[in-house]
Write an enzyme that holds these catalytic residues in place. Structure first.
Site, PDB file in Angstrom:
ATOM      1  N   SER A  50       0.844  -1.196   0.000  1.00 26.24           N
ATOM      2  CA  SER A  50       0.000   0.000   0.000  1.00 26.24           C
ATOM      3  C   SER A  50       0.876   1.241   0.000  1.00 26.24           C
ATOM      4  O   SER A  50       2.011   1.220   0.502  1.00 26.24           O
ATOM      5  CB  SER A  50      -0.899   0.010   1.240  1.00 26.24           C
ATOM      6  OG  SER A  50      -1.555   1.249   1.390  1.00 26.24           O
ATOM      7  N   TYR A 103      -3.285  -0.923  10.279  1.00 24.29           N
ATOM      8  CA  TYR A 103      -3.239  -1.239   8.848  1.00 24.29           C
ATOM      9  C   TYR A 103      -1.899  -0.817   8.244  1.00 24.29           C
ATOM     10  O   TYR A 103      -1.228  -1.597   7.563  1.00 24.29           O
ATOM     11  CB  TYR A 103      -4.391  -0.522   8.140  1.00 24.29           C
ATOM     12  CG  TYR A 103      -4.387  -0.662   6.637  1.00 24.29           C
ATOM     13  CD1 TYR A 103      -4.899  -1.803   6.024  1.00 24.29           C
ATOM     14  CD2 TYR A 103      -3.888   0.354   5.826  1.00 24.29           C
ATOM     15  CE1 TYR A 103      -4.911  -1.932   4.643  1.00 24.29           C
ATOM     16  CE2 TYR A 103      -3.889   0.231   4.448  1.00 24.29           C
ATOM     17  CZ  TYR A 103      -4.401  -0.907   3.855  1.00 24.29           C
ATOM     18  OH  TYR A 103      -4.407  -1.036   2.495  1.00 24.29           O
TER      19      TYR A 103
END
Length: 680
Positions: free
Chosen positions: A557, A570
C-alpha cells in the site's frame, strides 16, 4: 444466418453423440464424414460434396465450422495422380485443391479414408474396446472370431492416402462388411444413412467390449505386487502433493509445462499389478495416444510406502535414464529430414501407490494426456485379457511422432500467451483487487488458483474465469499455516505446482490510535503481515523444489511508505509486508525467484476492503460522503486519476513478465501519483 444443410445437421448430431461418450473415442480423436449434394453457386448445377471433421477438432463438441468441405469428384480424382506410399504426404496439400467454398477447417490426414470409401456416411473412431482387439497379438484372428465377416481386419498402416485406398478396397471386396478393425489403431464403420453408420459404429464397439467382458481373463495385469497397493487416500494425496513440484521440475527441464494428477481406481489398480512395468515399457499404440503421452511413461517404481525423501533421492537418476533412452530412440530413427527433437522429458510419470502425473503446454493438454493414458490402460487390459498386448513398433511410432505433417500442425498453433504454463496462486482473490489480478493473469494465459477465506465465493470466481482447466477455487485462511499448506497442496495437485504468488489477502479497520484495540492490531497483522509470511514461506518450498524460478508479488500500500491518519494497525502491517519484499528478494534470488511489491492507493470502486466498512470510516475521517471518496482520492493525486482494481492487476502482470526479468525488490506505486509516497 443461412440454414444448415440437412446432411451437415445429421453429421454434426452424429458426431456429437458419438464423441460425447468416452467409450466411443477419446478427446479430439477420430473423425466422421457425410456425402451429399449442394448447388454450385458458379454453375447452378448440383455438385457432390464431402463434409469431414477437420484437423484438430473434437467430435463431442464439433460445430459446422469445424468441418472441411471438399468436392467429391476432385477428391476421388486424386487417386489417378497418387504417387505412391513413399510420397503420400504430398496428398494432404492436394486436398486444398479439392475444397469447396471458403472458410471451413483444414482437411486432416484421414480425409482420404472418408472420401474414397464408397459409403454416404463414414466414422473413424478410437474406442478402447476396438483398439484392444487392434493391438492384440492375434488381432486378426480375434476380429474374425468376434465379428465373422461383418468386420474386416486391416493390417497396420500409417494414416494417409494409401490407408484410404486400402479401406475402400476392403469395402468393395466385402459387400457384407459394415466396418474394419485397423491394426494397432482403431475402427472404421460406414452406412448408407447417418443413423446406420452410427449404429454400426456402436455395434462394433459394444460387441468388442462384450466379448472382452465375457471371454477375457479375470486379472489380465496379474496379481498385486508386494508394496505397490494404493496408499490410503489422505496419505496418498499428501505424498502426491509433496512429489508434484519436483516431478514438474523434471518434466520442465526442456520446456515449461503444466501438470495434472490422477489417482482414479483404474490408474491405481494398473500401477499395483505385476504386468505394469513390462506393459508401461511397451508404450501406447494408437497414434492419438502416444502423440499426447510420448512413446512410454517414466515409472518411479518404488514401494508405495517409501518416504517421499527416498523417492526424491531416486528421481534425478531415473530422469536422466529416461532422457537418455528417449534421445537414443530419436537418434535410432531420425533422418536428415526429421524435425528436431522436441524435448526428452516425460509427459507421463507413474508412481505406484500414489497415482499418475501428466504434463502439457496447458492444463487441458496435461489433463487430456492423462485421459489418453487411461485409454491406453483400458486397451492393454482388453488385449491382455484375450491375448497379449502388442502395440505398433517403435519405428512406426517415431514416423508418426516426428511426421512432417505433425510438425506442420504444431506450427499452426497460435503463439502462446505471455503467462502460458505459469500457475498463479492469488490470495483474497474472490473479490476486489485479488479478483482483478486473478482475471488479468488468467487472460494472459496463466492457470489461476483463487484462494479466499470464503470457499463458495472462491469457486464461483474460478468458474467465472473458465473452470478447472483455467482456474480452481480453494479455501485459504492465510493466518493459519495448516490452512495455507492445504490450499497450496490443492494448487499443486490441480496444476502440478506454483510459479507466481500474489499476497493480496487483506482487511482494514480505520481507527485512531487510542481507539485501536489489541484485537484490531492482531487481526490486521495476522492476515497481512503473518499471512503473507506464511504464504510466501510455504510457496517458497514449492518454487525451490521445482527449480524453475518464479515470482512473489505483495499487494502492499501507499500507506507502507506514508500513512494517513487513523490507521496505525493497517499501515504498520503494510509496512511489514513492504519490508518482507526486500528481505525475501535478497534470500530467494539465489533460486531465481523474484519478489516485488505493488503499492496501491485510493482503490475504492470494486474494493473488498472499502466495501467492508473501510470506505465509510475513511470518508468520515476526511469529512466527505462515502460515494465521493474515489473522486476525493483522485483529486489529491498528481495525475488526478481514480485508481481501480484493474490498474493494480496491470502492475502485477507487468512485474511477472520477461520485461522485468532482471527486477527484484521493487515496489511499484499504483496511486496516480502521491508525492509524499515517492520511494527515495
Amino acid at each position: 444466418m443461412p440454414e444448415l444443410h440437412p446432411t451437415v445437421a445429421e453429421l454434426i448430431a452424429r458426431s456429437n453423440a458419438l464423441g460425447s461418450d468416452p467409450r466411443n473415442t477419446n478427446f479430439a480423436g477420430g473423425n466422421t464424414s457425410a456425402k451429399g449434394t449442394e448447388t454450385d453457386p458458379v454453375t447452378g448445377e448440383d455438385v457432390e460434396l464431402l463434409w469431414v471433421k477437420g484437423s484438430g477438432g473434437d467430435l463431442g463438441t464439433l460445430k459446422p465450422e469445424g468441418l472441411a468441405v471438399l468436392r467429391l469428384d476432385r477428391m476421388r480424382a486424386l487417386a489417378g495422380v497418387y504417387p505412391g506410399v513413399e510420397r503420400e504426404d504430398e496428398m494432404v496439400a492436394a486436398f486444398d485443391y479439392c475444397l469447396h467454398g471458403k472458410g471451413g477447417a483444414a482437411p486432416s490426414i484421414d480425409t482420404a479414408m472418408h472420401g474414397l470409401v464408397d459409403a454416404a456416411h463414414v466414422d473413424h473412431l478410437h474406442p478402447d474396446s476396438g483398439i484392444a482387439i487392434a493391438t492384440a497379438a492375434d488381432g486378426e484372428k480375434l476380429t474374425a472370431e468376434i465379428f465373422g465377416g461383418t468386420v474386416v481386419w486391416v493390417p497396420w498402416r500409417r494414416p494417409g492416402f494409401q490407408l484410404g485406398l486400402d479401406i475402400a478396397e476392403v469395402k468393395r471386396a466385402n459387400p457384407q462388411a459394415v466396418g474394419t478393425v485397423l491394426g494397432g489403431h482403431g475402427i472404421t464403420a460406414w452406412g448408407d444413412t447417418s443413423e446406420e453408420a452410427e449404429a454400426n459404429s456402436r455395434w462394433i464397439i459394444e460387441t468388442a467390449a462384450r466379448h472382452i467382458e465375457e471371454n477375457g481373463a479375470a486379472e489380465p495385469f496379474g496379481a498385486v505386487r508386494p508394496g505397490r497397493a494404493p496408499l490410503p487416500e489422505a496419505e496418498r494425496r499428501a505424498k502426491a502433493a509433496a512429489l508434484a513440484p519436483h516431478l514438474r521440475g523434471i518434466a520442465s527441464a526442456d520446456r515449461p509445462v503444466v501438470g495434472h494428477f490422477d489417482d482414479s481406481d483404474a490408474v491405481l489398480d494398473f500401477l499395483s499389478r505385476e504386468r505394469m512395468p513390462a506393459l508401461a515399457e511397451l508404450g501406447t499404440s494408437c497414434p492419438d495416444h502416444f502423440l499426447r503421452t510420448k512413446v512410454k511413461p517414466l515409472v518411479v517404481d518404488l514401494p508405495a510406502d517409501a518416504p517421499a525423501e527416498e523417492v526424491l533421492e531416486a528421481l534425478p537418476a531415473l530422469h536422466e535414464a529416461y532422457r537418455a533412452d528417449y534421445r537414443a530412440y530419436y537418434e535410432r530413427y531420425a533422418t536428415g529430414d526429421s524435425p528436431a527433437i522436441r524435448g526428452a522429458d516425460p509427459a507421463v510419470v507413474l508412481v505406484p501407490g500414489v497415482g499418475m502425473f501428466t504434463y502439457g503446454a496447458d492444463k487441458q493438454t496435461a489433463r487430456v494426456a492423462g485421459e489418453f493414458y487411461i485409454n491406453a490402460i483400458n486397451v492393454m487390459r482388453g488385449a491382455e485379457a484375450l491375448s497379449s498386448y502388442r502395440p505398433i513398433g517403435e519405428e512406426e511410432k517415431f514416423r508418426i511422432e516426428y511426421w512432417a505433417l505433425e510438425e506442420a500442425k504444431l506450427k499452426r498453433r497460435p503463439a502462446p500467451k505471455p503467462l502460458a504454463t505459469r500457475v498463479a496462486f492469488v490470495t483474497g482473490a474472490a473479490s476486489g483487487i485479488g479478483k482483478a489480478v486473478a482475471g488479468r493473469l488468467a487472460a494472459e494465459g496463466a492457470c489461476v488458483v483463487v484462494a479466499d477465506l470464503d470457499l463458495d465465493k472462491a469457486r464461483a470466481a474460478a468458474e467465472e474465469l473458465g473452470g478447472p482447466d483455467t482456474a480452481v477455487g480453494v479455501a485459504a485462511d492465510v493466518s493459519d499455516e495448516a490452512a495455507v499448506r492445504a490450499a497450496l497442496d490443492e494448487a499443486v495437485l490441480a496444476f502440478g505446482g506454483v510459479d507466481l504468488v500474489v499476497n493480496n489477502a487483506g482487511l482494514s479497520l480505520s481507527k485512531p490510535l487510542l481507539e485501536t484495540t489489541e484485537k484490531d492490531w492482531d487481526l490486521q497483522h495476522d492476515v497481512m503481515a503473518k499471512g503473507s509470511f506464511l504464504v510466501s514461506k510455504n510457496a517458497a518450498r514449492i518454487l525451490t523444489a521445482q527449480g524453475t524460478g518464479g515470482d512473489i508479488v505483495y499487494i502492499a500500500s501507499k500507506n507502507s511508505v506514508f500513512a494517513g491518519p487513523n490507521n496505525v494497525a493497517y499501515s504498520a502491517a503494510k509496512a511489514d509486508q513492504a519490508h518482507q519484499v526486500r528481505l525475501l528478494a535478497a534470500e530467494l534470488g539465489a533460486h531465481g525467484v523474484r519478489v516485488n511489491g505493488v503499492n496501491p492507493d485510493g482503490v475504492v470502486r470494486g474494493s473488498g476492503i472499502f466495501a467492508g466498512g473501510w470506505g465509510a470510516q475513511r470518508a468520515k475521517t476526511y469529512g466527505i460522503e462515502e460515494e465521493d471518496l474515489g473522486a476525493f482520492y483522485a483529486q489529491r493525486t498528481i495525475l488526478k486519476r481514480e485508481v481501480l482494481p484493474e490498474h493494480v492487476a496491470n502492475a502485477v502482470f507487468a512485474l511477472c513478465t520477461d520485461d522485468f526479468s532482471h527486477t527484484t525488490g521493487l515496489h511499484v506505486p499504483v496511486d496516480a501519483g502521491v508525492a509524499a509516497a515517492f520511494l527515495r
